[in-house]
Design a protein around this motif. Structure first.
Motif, PDB file in Angstrom:
ATOM      1  N   ILE A  83      50.494  17.798  31.596  1.00  0.00           N
ATOM      2  CA  ILE A  83      51.708  18.538  31.920  1.00  0.00           C
ATOM      3  C   ILE A  83      52.881  18.066  31.073  1.00  0.00           C
ATOM      4  O   ILE A  83      53.634  18.869  30.506  1.00  0.00           O
ATOM      5  CB  ILE A  83      52.028  18.414  33.419  1.00  0.00           C
ATOM      6  N   LEU A  84      53.049  16.741  30.932  1.00  0.00           N
ATOM      7  CA  LEU A  84      54.182  16.211  30.171  1.00  0.00           C
ATOM      8  C   LEU A  84      54.080  16.578  28.691  1.00  0.00           C
ATOM      9  O   LEU A  84      55.066  16.989  28.069  1.00  0.00           O
ATOM     10  CB  LEU A  84      54.256  14.694  30.351  1.00  0.00           C
ATOM     11  N   ILE A  85      52.890  16.442  28.131  1.00  0.00           N
ATOM     12  CA  ILE A  85      52.696  16.845  26.740  1.00  0.00           C
ATOM     13  C   ILE A  85      52.923  18.348  26.593  1.00  0.00           C
ATOM     14  O   ILE A  85      53.507  18.816  25.618  1.00  0.00           O
ATOM     15  CB  ILE A  85      51.277  16.462  26.260  1.00  0.00           C
ATOM     16  N   GLY A  86      52.476  19.109  27.580  1.00  0.00           N
ATOM     17  CA  GLY A  86      52.668  20.560  27.539  1.00  0.00           C
ATOM     18  C   GLY A  86      54.122  20.962  27.510  1.00  0.00           C
ATOM     19  O   GLY A  86      54.514  21.899  26.798  1.00  0.00           O
ATOM     20  N   VAL A  87      54.945  20.267  28.269  1.00  0.00           N
ATOM     21  CA  VAL A  87      56.386  20.552  28.250  1.00  0.00           C
ATOM     22  C   VAL A  87      56.958  20.290  26.861  1.00  0.00           C
ATOM     23  O   VAL A  87      57.776  21.064  26.343  1.00  0.00           O
ATOM     24  CB  VAL A  87      57.106  19.704  29.316  1.00  0.00           C
ATOM     25  N   GLY A  88      56.510  19.212  26.220  1.00  0.00           N
ATOM     26  CA  GLY A  88      56.975  18.915  24.863  1.00  0.00           C
ATOM     27  C   GLY A  88      56.523  19.973  23.867  1.00  0.00           C
ATOM     28  O   GLY A  88      57.310  20.406  23.014  1.00  0.00           O
ATOM     29  N   ILE A  89      55.264  20.395  23.952  1.00  0.00           N
ATOM     30  CA  ILE A  89      54.756  21.442  23.057  1.00  0.00           C
ATOM     31  C   ILE A  89      55.525  22.737  23.274  1.00  0.00           C
ATOM     32  O   ILE A  89      55.858  23.463  22.318  1.00  0.00           O
ATOM     33  CB  ILE A  89      53.248  21.663  23.301  1.00  0.00           C
ATOM     34  N   SER A  90      55.838  23.039  24.516  1.00  0.00           N
ATOM     35  CA  SER A  90      56.600  24.249  24.821  1.00  0.00           C
ATOM     36  C   SER A  90      57.969  24.218  24.153  1.00  0.00           C
ATOM     37  O   SER A  90      58.439  25.222  23.612  1.00  0.00           O
ATOM     38  CB  SER A  90      56.753  24.401  26.337  1.00  0.00           C
ATOM     39  N   THR A  91      58.620  23.062  24.161  1.00  0.00           N
ATOM     40  CA  THR A  91      59.933  22.928  23.536  1.00  0.00           C
ATOM     41  C   THR A  91      59.843  23.113  22.026  1.00  0.00           C
ATOM     42  O   THR A  91      60.668  23.814  21.414  1.00  0.00           O
ATOM     43  CB  THR A  91      60.531  21.547  23.865  1.00  0.00           C
ATOM     44  N   ILE A  92      58.830  22.511  21.416  1.00  0.00           N
ATOM     45  CA  ILE A  92      58.684  22.608  19.958  1.00  0.00           C
ATOM     46  C   ILE A  92      58.383  24.039  19.528  1.00  0.00           C
ATOM     47  O   ILE A  92      59.010  24.578  18.604  1.00  0.00           O
ATOM     48  CB  ILE A  92      57.569  21.659  19.483  1.00  0.00           C
ATOM     49  N   THR A  93      57.434  24.683  20.199  1.00  0.00           N
ATOM     50  CA  THR A  93      57.084  26.055  19.818  1.00  0.00           C
ATOM     51  C   THR A  93      58.239  27.009  20.100  1.00  0.00           C
ATOM     52  O   THR A  93      58.463  27.969  19.350  1.00  0.00           O
ATOM     53  CB  THR A  93      55.833  26.515  20.580  1.00  0.00           C
ATOM     54  N   GLY A  94      59.003  26.742  21.154  1.00  0.00           N
ATOM     55  CA  GLY A  94      60.178  27.564  21.425  1.00  0.00           C
ATOM     56  C   GLY A  94      61.207  27.455  20.314  1.00  0.00           C
ATOM     57  O   GLY A  94      61.858  28.448  19.949  1.00  0.00           O
ATOM     58  N   ALA A  95      61.355  26.263  19.746  1.00  0.00           N
ATOM     59  CA  ALA A  95      62.295  26.078  18.639  1.00  0.00           C
ATOM     60  C   ALA A  95      61.854  26.862  17.409  1.00  0.00           C
ATOM     61  O   ALA A  95      62.674  27.512  16.735  1.00  0.00           O
ATOM     62  CB  ALA A  95      62.411  24.592  18.304  1.00  0.00           C
ATOM     63  N   PHE A  96      60.562  26.839  17.098  1.00  0.00           N
ATOM     64  CA  PHE A  96      60.069  27.601  15.947  1.00  0.00           C
ATOM     65  C   PHE A  96      60.193  29.109  16.182  1.00  0.00           C
ATOM     66  O   PHE A  96      60.461  29.872  15.253  1.00  0.00           O
ATOM     67  CB  PHE A  96      58.619  27.221  15.651  1.00  0.00           C
ATOM     68  N   THR A  97      59.994  29.540  17.410  1.00  0.00           N
ATOM     69  CA  THR A  97      60.179  30.959  17.740  1.00  0.00           C
ATOM     70  C   THR A  97      61.622  31.376  17.498  1.00  0.00           C
ATOM     71  O   THR A  97      61.898  32.441  16.914  1.00  0.00           O
ATOM     72  CB  THR A  97      59.789  31.231  19.201  1.00  0.00           C
ATOM     73  N   SER A  98      62.559  30.558  17.921  1.00  0.00           N
ATOM     74  CA  SER A  98      63.980  30.849  17.693  1.00  0.00           C
ATOM     75  C   SER A  98      64.294  30.882  16.195  1.00  0.00           C
ATOM     76  O   SER A  98      65.110  31.698  15.742  1.00  0.00           O
ATOM     77  CB  SER A  98      64.842  29.793  18.380  1.00  0.00           C
ATOM     78  N   LEU A  99      63.655  30.013  15.435  1.00  0.00           N
ATOM     79  CA  LEU A  99      63.862  29.991  13.987  1.00  0.00           C
ATOM     80  C   LEU A  99      63.404  31.301  13.344  1.00  0.00           C
ATOM     81  O   LEU A  99      64.097  31.869  12.488  1.00  0.00           O
ATOM     82  CB  LEU A  99      63.105  28.812  13.381  1.00  0.00           C
ATOM     83  N   LEU A 100      62.255  31.803  13.766  1.00  0.00           N
ATOM     84  CA  LEU A 100      61.764  33.086  13.242  1.00  0.00           C
ATOM     85  C   LEU A 100      62.712  34.225  13.594  1.00  0.00           C
ATOM     86  O   LEU A 100      62.991  35.101  12.766  1.00  0.00           O
ATOM     87  CB  LEU A 100      60.367  33.375  13.809  1.00  0.00           C
ATOM     88  N   VAL A 101      63.200  34.217  14.813  1.00  0.00           N
ATOM     89  CA  VAL A 101      64.120  35.269  15.250  1.00  0.00           C
ATOM     90  C   VAL A 101      65.432  35.202  14.472  1.00  0.00           C
ATOM     91  O   VAL A 101      66.036  36.233  14.146  1.00  0.00           O
ATOM     92  CB  VAL A 101      64.375  35.142  16.767  1.00  0.00           C
ATOM     93  N   THR A 102      65.857  34.004  14.133  1.00  0.00           N
ATOM     94  CA  THR A 102      67.135  33.832  13.438  1.00  0.00           C
ATOM     95  C   THR A 102      67.085  34.379  12.014  1.00  0.00           C
ATOM     96  O   THR A 102      68.042  35.013  11.548  1.00  0.00           O
ATOM     97  CB  THR A 102      67.527  32.338  13.399  1.00  0.00           C
TER      98      THR A 102
END
Length: 348
Positions: A166-185
């Motif tokens: 669960i803890l690692i999953g939360v970290g992966i979620s944050t990282i992938t969310g950042a890359f998603t925002s980068l693509l949108v930008t």
């Protein structure tokens, strides 16, 4: 230890493995409620159609009004059915994740699986806008599976522990969310607009093409999930006891993560990031039919379909003629429920 009364209580997720006799009755009632909800959802809109006309059209009976057939078959029925299937996929995926982590707060949208699927799908929308809708589930599955493998490997330390997952999953979620925002930008404005609408989580404008692209994933992976219900019951007892009962713990956990990733990835590719369905549906189902995954998975799937259909219906009628994406509606309901679970879990 009696098989028909095996009860396990953990500090986080009390589970009873007694298969409740009321399971068939509960399933029947939920199916009827879901069908009624789907009929109402299909009949409501800018051009209202009588619920009887919906039933007649679905059964192939002439309603005497050709406009009804067009509105129901072309515009609304694919949308409603897609909402139901997406809810089934998300709820089943969430039930699996809660079972293998033995944590009531686990769900694909919380531990990073949906975020991986979202990143892959947004990348496809922004970078390759001319590809067909049929490629989105494949891309989302690859993204969800990649996130799942990353979570699994990073959480590995002579075995995997549910809390580490669960803890690692939360970290992966944050990282992938950042890359998603980068693509949108930095993406093309038209593709970005499409991606932003998709990220909100909606079944608006879904056609038979998207429905037929989603359906095979459910036909394959929901039966696989049901076939693995005994393994989920064993894993919920704890790794040591499951191994003592003859379970290959890591193999079963990894195969169940694969199934969960496939279901959540297909759902995300079809309707975007609709959150909290995989969290709420298993909890309600557990209250209705107990913790035996043989009944829990089916009950949760039907509840998931009902939740997304109702969320889509509410999104269309509450602020009509403006439509709220159903992902926003589920978030408005699910976020307070998540906080409630945090508080109750802490007290326990």
């Amino acid at each position: 230890m009696r098989n028909n009364s095996l009860i396990f209580r953990s500090k986080t997720l009390p589970i009873s493995f007694r298969l409740q006799k009321r399971v068939p009755i509960v399933l029947l009632i939920l199916i009827i409620i879901t069908l009624v909800t789907m009929i109402i959802s299909t009949s409501v809109g800018e051009y209202p159609t009588p619920p009887l006309a919906v039933i007649q059209t679905v059964l192939g009976i002439d309603t005497g009004n050709p406009e009804y057939a067009f509105v129901i078959k072309t515009l609304r029925l694919p949308r409603t059915l897609t909402a139901g299937l997406v809810g089934m996929a998300l709820a089943t995926s969430g039930t699996i994740m809660q079972g293998i982590t033995r944590n009531p707060l686990a769900a694909p949208g919380i531990i990073g699986i949906n975020a991986g699927a979202a990143l892959a799908t947004v990348a496809l929308i922004v970078l390759f806008p001319n590809l067909s809708a049929g490629t989105l589930p494949v891309a989302a599955f690859i993204g969800a599976l990649t996130a799942s493998v990353a979570i699994y490997l990073l959480a590995w330390d002579s075995g995997t522990h549910p809390i580490r997952l669960i803890l690692i999953g939360v970290g992966i979620s944050t990282i992938t969310g950042a890359f998603t925002s980068l693509l949108v930008t930095f993406g093309n404005i038209n593709s970005v607009n499409q991606a932003l609408v998709w990220l909100a989580g909606s079944v608006y404008g879904r056609t038979w093409e998207q429905l037929t692209a989603l359906l095979p994933w459910l036909i394959v992976f929901i039966p696989l999930a049901l076939a693995n219900a005994p393994q989920l019951n064993a894993l919920a007892l704890g790794d040591e006891l499951a191994a003592g009962l003859g379970s290959r713990v890591e193999w079963q956990r990894s195969s169940l993560i694969f199934i969960s990733a496939a279901l959540s990835g297909a759902a995300v590719a079809t309707a975007g990031t609709i959150g909290f369905v995989g969290l709420i549906a298993p909890h309600i189902a557990r209250q209705l039919v107990g913790g035996n995954h043989q009944g829990l998975l089916l009950t949760s799937a039907i509840l998931g379909a009902m939740i997304v259909v109702i969320a889509d219906l509410l999104g269309r009628i509450v602020f009509a003629p403006v439509e709220l994406p159903c992902g926003i509606v589920t978030a408005l309901i699910g976020a307070p429920y998540f906080i409630y679970l945090l508080i109750t879990t802490r007290k326990k």
